[in-house]
Design a protein around this motif. Structure first.
Motif, PDB file in Angstrom:
ATOM      1  N   ASP A   1      -6.494  -4.534  19.046  1.00 58.33           N
ATOM      2  CA  ASP A   1      -5.228  -5.235  18.818  1.00 58.33           C
ATOM      3  C   ASP A   1      -5.029  -5.538  17.337  1.00 58.33           C
ATOM      4  OD1 ASP A   1      -4.618  -5.218  21.520  1.00 58.33           O
ATOM      5  OD2 ASP A   1      -5.554  -7.169  21.891  1.00 58.33           O
ATOM      6  N   ASP A   2      -6.127  -5.889  16.645  1.00 58.06           N
ATOM      7  CA  ASP A   2      -6.011  -6.155  15.213  1.00 58.06           C
ATOM      8  C   ASP A   2      -5.721  -4.873  14.432  1.00 58.06           C
ATOM      9  OD1 ASP A   2      -6.333  -8.897  15.251  1.00 58.06           O
ATOM     10  OD2 ASP A   2      -8.511  -8.799  15.141  1.00 58.06           O
ATOM     11  N   VAL A   3      -6.290  -3.768  14.875  1.00 54.56           N
ATOM     12  CA  VAL A   3      -5.969  -2.489  14.232  1.00 54.56           C
ATOM     13  C   VAL A   3      -4.477  -2.197  14.362  1.00 54.56           C
ATOM     14  CG1 VAL A   3      -6.360   0.000  14.259  1.00 54.56           C
ATOM     15  CG2 VAL A   3      -8.293  -1.567  14.569  1.00 54.56           C
ATOM     16  N   GLN A   4      -3.913  -2.502  15.531  1.00 50.16           N
ATOM     17  CA  GLN A   4      -2.474  -2.294  15.709  1.00 50.16           C
ATOM     18  C   GLN A   4      -1.663  -3.224  14.806  1.00 50.16           C
ATOM     19  OE1 GLN A   4      -1.123   0.261  17.453  1.00 50.16           O
ATOM     20  NE2 GLN A   4      -3.291   0.840  17.640  1.00 50.16           N
ATOM     21  N   LEU A   5      -2.142  -4.450  14.592  1.00 52.38           N
ATOM     22  CA  LEU A   5      -1.466  -5.352  13.656  1.00 52.38           C
ATOM     23  C   LEU A   5      -1.452  -4.763  12.251  1.00 52.38           C
ATOM     24  CD1 LEU A   5      -2.738  -8.912  14.691  1.00 52.38           C
ATOM     25  CD2 LEU A   5      -0.403  -8.032  14.860  1.00 52.38           C
ATOM     26  N   PHE A   6      -2.573  -4.190  11.862  1.00 51.54           N
ATOM     27  CA  PHE A   6      -2.648  -3.537  10.552  1.00 51.54           C
ATOM     28  C   PHE A   6      -1.650  -2.389  10.470  1.00 51.54           C
ATOM     29  CE2 PHE A   6      -4.673   0.047   8.186  1.00 51.54           C
ATOM     30  CZ  PHE A   6      -4.410  -0.424   6.911  1.00 51.54           C
ATOM     31  N   LEU A   7      -1.608  -1.561  11.506  1.00 51.34           N
ATOM     32  CA  LEU A   7      -0.706  -0.411  11.505  1.00 51.34           C
ATOM     33  C   LEU A   7       0.762  -0.839  11.419  1.00 51.34           C
ATOM     34  CD1 LEU A   7      -2.503   1.782  14.180  1.00 51.34           C
ATOM     35  CD2 LEU A   7      -2.237   2.325  11.752  1.00 51.34           C
ATOM     36  N   LYS A   8       1.086  -1.967  12.062  1.00 50.99           N
ATOM     37  CA  LYS A   8       2.460  -2.460  12.020  1.00 50.99           C
ATOM     38  C   LYS A   8       2.807  -3.094  10.678  1.00 50.99           C
ATOM     39  CE  LYS A   8       2.697  -3.357  17.000  1.00 50.99           C
ATOM     40  NZ  LYS A   8       2.741  -4.396  18.065  1.00 50.99           N
ATOM     41  N   SER A   9       1.784  -3.427   9.883  1.00 46.60           N
ATOM     42  CA  SER A   9       2.003  -4.124   8.623  1.00 46.60           C
ATOM     43  C   SER A   9       2.170  -3.185   7.444  1.00 46.60           C
ATOM     44  CB  SER A   9       0.835  -5.076   8.337  1.00 46.60           C
ATOM     45  OG  SER A   9       0.688  -6.031   9.375  1.00 46.60           O
TER      46      SER A   9
ATOM     47  N   ILE B   1       0.857  -1.192   0.000  1.00 42.61           N
ATOM     48  CA  ILE B   1       0.000   0.000   0.000  1.00 42.61           C
ATOM     49  C   ILE B   1       0.891   1.240   0.000  1.00 42.61           C
ATOM     50  CG2 ILE B   1      -1.798   1.259   1.227  1.00 42.61           C
ATOM     51  CD1 ILE B   1      -2.611  -1.363   2.540  1.00 42.61           C
ATOM     52  N   PRO B   2       0.754   2.108  -0.979  1.00 38.04           N
ATOM     53  CA  PRO B   2       1.589   3.313  -0.986  1.00 38.04           C
ATOM     54  C   PRO B   2       1.142   4.286   0.098  1.00 38.04           C
ATOM     55  CG  PRO B   2      -0.020   3.409  -2.751  1.00 38.04           C
ATOM     56  CD  PRO B   2      -0.145   2.033  -2.140  1.00 38.04           C
ATOM     57  N   ALA B   3       2.048   5.129   0.534  1.00 35.02           N
ATOM     58  CA  ALA B   3       1.703   6.141   1.533  1.00 35.02           C
ATOM     59  C   ALA B   3       0.592   7.026   0.987  1.00 35.02           C
ATOM     60  CB  ALA B   3       2.926   6.975   1.877  1.00 35.02           C
ATOM     61  N   MET B   4      -0.437   7.216   1.797  1.00 33.61           N
ATOM     62  CA  MET B   4      -1.576   8.028   1.382  1.00 33.61           C
ATOM     63  C   MET B   4      -2.183   8.673   2.617  1.00 33.61           C
ATOM     64  SD  MET B   4      -4.511   5.117   0.702  1.00 33.61           S
ATOM     65  CE  MET B   4      -3.575   4.326  -0.592  1.00 33.61           C
ATOM     66  N   PRO B   5      -2.901   9.787   2.454  1.00 29.18           N
ATOM     67  CA  PRO B   5      -3.587  10.381   3.594  1.00 29.18           C
ATOM     68  C   PRO B   5      -4.687   9.434   4.078  1.00 29.18           C
ATOM     69  CG  PRO B   5      -3.430  11.935   1.766  1.00 29.18           C
ATOM     70  CD  PRO B   5      -3.050  10.600   1.230  1.00 29.18           C
ATOM     71  N   MET B   6      -4.565   8.963   5.315  1.00 29.06           N
ATOM     72  CA  MET B   6      -5.494   7.955   5.834  1.00 29.06           C
ATOM     73  C   MET B   6      -5.823   8.261   7.292  1.00 29.06           C
ATOM     74  SD  MET B   6      -4.967   3.784   6.028  1.00 29.06           S
ATOM     75  CE  MET B   6      -4.988   3.578   4.238  1.00 29.06           C
ATOM     76  N   LEU B   7      -7.094   8.112   7.636  1.00 31.52           N
ATOM     77  CA  LEU B   7      -7.574   8.270   9.001  1.00 31.52           C
ATOM     78  C   LEU B   7      -8.231   6.980   9.446  1.00 31.52           C
ATOM     79  CD1 LEU B   7      -8.487   9.865  11.579  1.00 31.52           C
ATOM     80  CD2 LEU B   7     -10.487  10.606  10.238  1.00 31.52           C
TER      81      LEU B   7
ATOM     82  N   THR C   1       3.582   0.644   5.702  1.00 37.55           N
ATOM     83  CA  THR C   1       4.879   1.326   5.709  1.00 37.55           C
ATOM     84  C   THR C   1       4.775   2.814   6.034  1.00 37.55           C
ATOM     85  OG1 THR C   1       4.725   1.733   3.333  1.00 37.55           O
ATOM     86  CG2 THR C   1       5.809  -0.311   4.042  1.00 37.55           C
ATOM     87  N   PHE C   2       3.597   3.289   6.440  1.00 36.81           N
ATOM     88  CA  PHE C   2       3.421   4.694   6.779  1.00 36.81           C
ATOM     89  C   PHE C   2       2.528   4.792   8.008  1.00 36.81           C
ATOM     90  CE2 PHE C   2       0.135   3.377   3.899  1.00 36.81           C
ATOM     91  CZ  PHE C   2      -1.020   4.022   4.309  1.00 36.81           C
ATOM     92  N   SER C   3       2.358   5.984   8.532  1.00 36.54           N
ATOM     93  CA  SER C   3       1.622   6.179   9.785  1.00 36.54           C
ATOM     94  C   SER C   3       0.367   7.011   9.550  1.00 36.54           C
ATOM     95  CB  SER C   3       2.512   6.877  10.823  1.00 36.54           C
ATOM     96  OG  SER C   3       3.645   6.089  11.121  1.00 36.54           O
ATOM     97  N   PRO C   4      -0.799   6.374   9.511  1.00 36.64           N
ATOM     98  CA  PRO C   4      -2.046   7.115   9.340  1.00 36.64           C
ATOM     99  C   PRO C   4      -2.391   7.926  10.593  1.00 36.64           C
ATOM    100  CG  PRO C   4      -2.323   4.777   8.807  1.00 36.64           C
ATOM    101  CD  PRO C   4      -1.023   4.923   9.528  1.00 36.64           C
ATOM    102  N   GLN C   5      -3.299   8.858  10.420  1.00 31.92           N
ATOM    103  CA  GLN C   5      -3.885   9.552  11.557  1.00 31.92           C
ATOM    104  C   GLN C   5      -4.857   8.605  12.252  1.00 31.92           C
ATOM    105  OE1 GLN C   5      -5.514  13.427  10.602  1.00 31.92           O
ATOM    106  NE2 GLN C   5      -6.938  13.373  12.332  1.00 31.92           N
ATOM    107  N   GLU C   6      -4.954   8.676  13.576  1.00 30.72           N
ATOM    108  CA  GLU C   6      -5.829   7.777  14.331  1.00 30.72           C
ATOM    109  C   GLU C   6      -6.776   8.565  15.227  1.00 30.72           C
ATOM    110  OE1 GLU C   6      -3.822   4.423  16.326  1.00 30.72           O
ATOM    111  OE2 GLU C   6      -1.994   5.127  15.335  1.00 30.72           O
TER     112      GLU C   6
END
Length: 395
Positions: A346-354, A327-333, A356-361
């Motif tokens: 916990d699954d959301v955190q797994l997604f975030l760790k998978s 997934i390319p870096a994109m503006p994501m919330l 390559t960029f850091s969405p807004q949460e």
């Protein structure tokens, strides 16, 4: 201009041009008495028209376009596409009061709102050859929504506006979008992305329905029994829910919402009868089976047809995973709750760790799954953040 788009500009331009031609041939304005526009939108004073678009595997999808009457017919506003979750359709965004229904909140903010409906939901139009009683009609899972439904609906939006769209998804709608980002099917049509209750990884879900289907192979039992369609309101669905409980007198059907989603903090129980006029809707048993497979294997992978059929479909013994690193870096919330039984934190955190960029949460500790869709405080706790995020200028 965002750097992640630059390498794709020429390819995207070509794809968009071809898509416009495809959509112009296969899409049409639809007249539908008793549709989403007539029931949920027009009576509230908004402009709305029904669209129909055909997937390349023959399903006729319903799409609604919503705006304020003052802005009806203009194309200068940014389009926003809303995509619903499992066991519901596009109407699920409109079940609350006017000031607490996201499509109307977005329309009031000046956006050109498009609402998508998955292939077998009540407000789509069926199939060119198959009927609801045919196995073929229910022979689909998340993979098919990734490959067919979401791309053609986003192409329709682009054809109608000549603009990329902001995307807002809920529950399974988020997983379909993420799969589309990985495969590249929808990247040329999407700008900013909002994932509400993101069900991407389902390794640690707390939903009783999900756990039972995963551990006890309930999904496979239904397929072996040739039950292709699942609906909690059908006799087969009611029996399944009570079987999942494990207690003969428990009657899970009486509280099937919690059975599917886990506890919710902020639903208006006085409107439950109104909600149940439209929810839950049918889904394919194969679609449930796909989620159960993901839970059993702790992976976001394509549908497992068994090693022999996998060889023919995927050229491997096991189904390939959707590689989230693509997934390319994109503006994501990401918006998620602390008591959600499906989009578990916990699954959301797994997604975030998978990725390559850091969405807004935006994390809401007391919120459950449906609170993020029809909660009584969404217009206070969620929608202002969504509107601020969508209004940000591109970097």
């Amino acid at each position: 201009m965002r750097r992640y788009i630059i390498p794709q500009m020429l390819v995207a331009a070509l794809v968009m041009a071809l898509s416009w031609l495809q959509c112009s041939v296969r899409a049409a304005t639809a007249s539908r008495p008793g549709g989403i526009c007539e029931i949920f939108v027009l009576p509230r004073g908004y402009a709305c028209d029904e669209r129909q678009v055909q997937t390349d595997d023959g399903f006729l999808l319903g799409v609604q376009r919503v705006s304020t009457k003052a802005q009806s017919g203009t194309t200068s506003r940014k389009p926003v596409f809303l995509y619903h979750g499992m066991l519901s359709g596009g109407e699920s965004w409109l079940l609350n009061e006017r000031d607490n229904s996201l499509p109307l909140v977005l329309a009031d903010a000046g956006y050109d709102v498009w609402i998508g409906n998955t292939r077998t939901t009540d407000f789509s139009y069926g199939h060119t050859t198959a009927s609801r009683g045919d196995q073929e009609f229910w022979d689909w899972s998340t993979d098919d929504l990734v490959a067919h439904d979401l791309p053609i609906m986003l192409q329709l939006v682009y054809a109608g506006t000549n603009q990329t769209a902001h995307f807002v998804g809920f529950s399974q709608g988020t997983q379909v979008a993420v799969g589309g980002f990985v495969e590249g099917h929808v990247l040329p049509y999407v700008d900013r992305v909002v994932l509400l209750a993101p069900v991407v990884r389902v390794d640690t879900i707390k939903s009783a329905m999900g756990i039972a289907a995963g551990l006890f192979l309930v999904d496979q039992m239904m397929l072996l029994a040739r039950i292709w369609e699942f609906n909690a309101h059908l006799q087969s669905g009611e029996k399944l829910l009570n079987t999942i409980c494990g207690y003969p007198n428990a009657h899970c059907y009486d509280d099937y919402i919690s059975t599917f989603t886990g506890a919710n903090c902020c639903l208006n129980e006085t409107r439950r009868g109104y909600y149940e006029e439209y929810e839950t809707q049918s889904t394919a048993t194969k679609n449930l089976a796909h989620f159960a497979q993901q839970y059993r294997t702790n992976s976001f992978a394509k549908y497992d047809y068994g090693w022999w059929n996998n060889l023919f479909r995927y050229h491997s013994l096991s189904p390939p995973e959707y590689d989230l690193r693509r997934i390319p870096a994109m503006p994501m919330l990401l918006v998620y709750g602390g008591t959600d039984g499906l989009a578990d934190a916990d699954d959301v955190q797994l997604f975030l760790k998978s990725i390559t960029f850091s969405p807004q949460e935006l994390f809401l500790p007391d919120y459950g799954h449906l609170d993020l869709l029809v909660g009584t405080r969404s217009n206070v706790d969620i929608y202002p953040t969504v509107l601020d995020f969508l209004a940000k200028p591109d970097a």
